[in-house]
Design an enzyme around this catalytic site. Structure first.
Site, short mmCIF file in Angstrom:
data_model
loop_
_atom_site.label_atom_id
_atom_site.label_comp_id
_atom_site.label_asym_id
_atom_site.label_seq_id
_atom_site.Cartn_x
_atom_site.Cartn_y
_atom_site.Cartn_z
CE1 TYR A 1 29.90 -0.13 -26.18
CE2 TYR A 1 27.90 -2.54 -26.16
CZ TYR A 1 28.49 -1.20 -25.69
OH TYR A 1 27.69 -0.86 -23.98
CG ASP B 1 32.51 2.65 -25.70
OD1 ASP B 1 33.37 2.50 -24.80
OD2 ASP B 1 31.29 2.72 -25.25
CG HIS C 1 30.19 7.48 -25.44
ND1 HIS C 1 31.17 6.48 -25.36
CD2 HIS C 1 29.12 6.44 -25.11
CE1 HIS C 1 30.98 5.97 -24.52
NE2 HIS C 1 29.75 5.60 -24.37
#
Length: 262
Positions: free
Chosen positions: A107, A150, A253
Site C-alpha cells: 500500500y 494499491d 476501489h
DNA sequence: ATGGTAGCGCTGCTA
C-alpha cells in the site's frame, strides 16, 4: 497448478467484511491481497473468511490507518515486511506459497494533495517510499515473484479518464510515473494487467465524491499486479471487477485479478 | 473554480 490472485483496497476490512465474503464466495480467488484494512491484526474478522475456506492469513496492521493482509486458501508463509521511508506504517507484507511463489502486497502512500515536496511532506514521503522500494529490489532481484497492491499511481495515459487534466494531480504527475517506472524496472517487474490488456482505458478506482461514479466514469488505475519475467508468461485472464464498485457500501476501489499457471 | 464523500475514533486526519 493454476492459481488465481486478486488485489483490493478494501478501505476498512471490518466495515466491509460482508463484501469481502461476497467476493470470496462469488469469485473464489485462491489468494486475496487487501490494503487499507484500517485495523489491528487481532481485530480482523478471520473467522468469517475461514468459514469460506480461507483458513490462512498473514497481515500487518495498525489502528485506524493503512494495514495490509493476504487471505489464502493455500498455505502461505510470511517472509517479511518492510517499512520503506521509515514511516512506521503497515504498508507491506510478503508471503511464500508452497510452490515457491513469493507475493508482495503493498500500500504505497497516497501522497497528499499538492505534488510538491517543498510544501507537502506527504508527497516527498511517497517519492521516498518508491525510491527505497526501487533500491531494495535492485539490490536483491526478485525471482518467481508477484507484486500487487494499491500503488497510488496511474502510470499510463489510458490509465486515467483525462491524461491532460490529471498531469498536475497527485497519482498521475510525471515525477510519480517516473518513480514507479524506476521501481518496476529495478526489479525487472512486468505489468501483468497491461501485458494482458494492452489497449483501452482501464480503471480500478473511482472517487466517492462523484455524484454518479458510474456515469461520470472519472476513474484511475491505481491498483496493480506485477510479476517477474520468469513467471510473467504464466499469467492470463486479467480483469478488473468493476461491478464491485457498485456493491452495497462499496470500497472506492475495485478488485484486480490475474491467474497464473505455475 | 470549488467542493464534493467516506472511515476512524473522538478531533481532525487521511484518502
Amino acid at each position: 497448478m493454476p492459481f488465481t490472485l486478486a488485489t483490493w483496497n478494501i478501505n476498512s476490512v471490518r466495515l466491509r467484511a460482508p463484501i469481502v465474503c461476497k467476493l470470496l464466495s462469488e469469485e473464489a480467488p485462491d489468494v486475496l491481497c487487501l490494503q487499507e484494512c484500517k485495523s489491528p491484526v487481532d481485530k480482523i474478522p478471520v473467522e468469517d473468511f475461514a468459514a469460506l475456506g480461507y483458513t490462512h492469513m498473514i497481515a500487518r496492521g495498525q489502528k485506524g490507518y493503512n494495514g495490509v493482509a493476504i487471505l489464502s486458501r493455500l498455505p502461505i508463509e510470511e517472509v517479511g515486511s518492510e517499512d520503506f521511508a521509515s514511516l512506521g506504517h503497515a504498508r507491506h507484507i510478503a508471503g511464500r506459497l508452497e510452490n515457491g511463489t513469493v507475493i508482495h502486497n503493498f500500500y504505497v502512500p497516497a501522497g497528499g494533495d499538492v505534488p510538491d515536496r517543498e510544501v507537502n511532506e506527504k508527497f516527498g514521503q511517497k517519492l521516498d517510499y518508491l525510491t527505497e522500494m526501487r533500491d531494495w529490489f535492485h539490490s536483491d532481484k526478485p525471482q518467481k515473484s508477484i507484486l500487487v497492491g494499491d500503488l497510488n499511481i496511474a502510470p499510463r495515459e489510458d490509465d486515467v479518464w483525462s491524461h491532460k487534466q490529471l498531469l498536475k494531480v497527485v497519482s498521475h504527475t510525471p515525477i510519480e510515473v517516473e518513480h514507479l517506472a524506476e521501481t518496476r524496472d529495478a526489479g525487472g517487474w512486468v505489468d501483468v494487467t497491461r501485458a494482458d490488456i494492452p489497449d483501452g482505458q482501464l480503471y480500478s478506482w473511482w472517487s466517492y465524491r462523484a455524484r454518479d461514479w458510474d456515469a461520470a466514469d472519472k476513474g484511475r488505475r491505481l491498483d496493480h499486479i506485477w510479476a517477474t519475467p520468469d513467471i510473467s508468461n504464466a499469467a492470463h485472464s486479467s480483469r478488473i471487477l468493476r461491478a464491485a464498485r457498485g456493491w452495497d457500501k462499496p470500497s472506492d476501489h475495485a478488485p484486480v485479478f490475474a491467474t497464473f499457471d505455475l
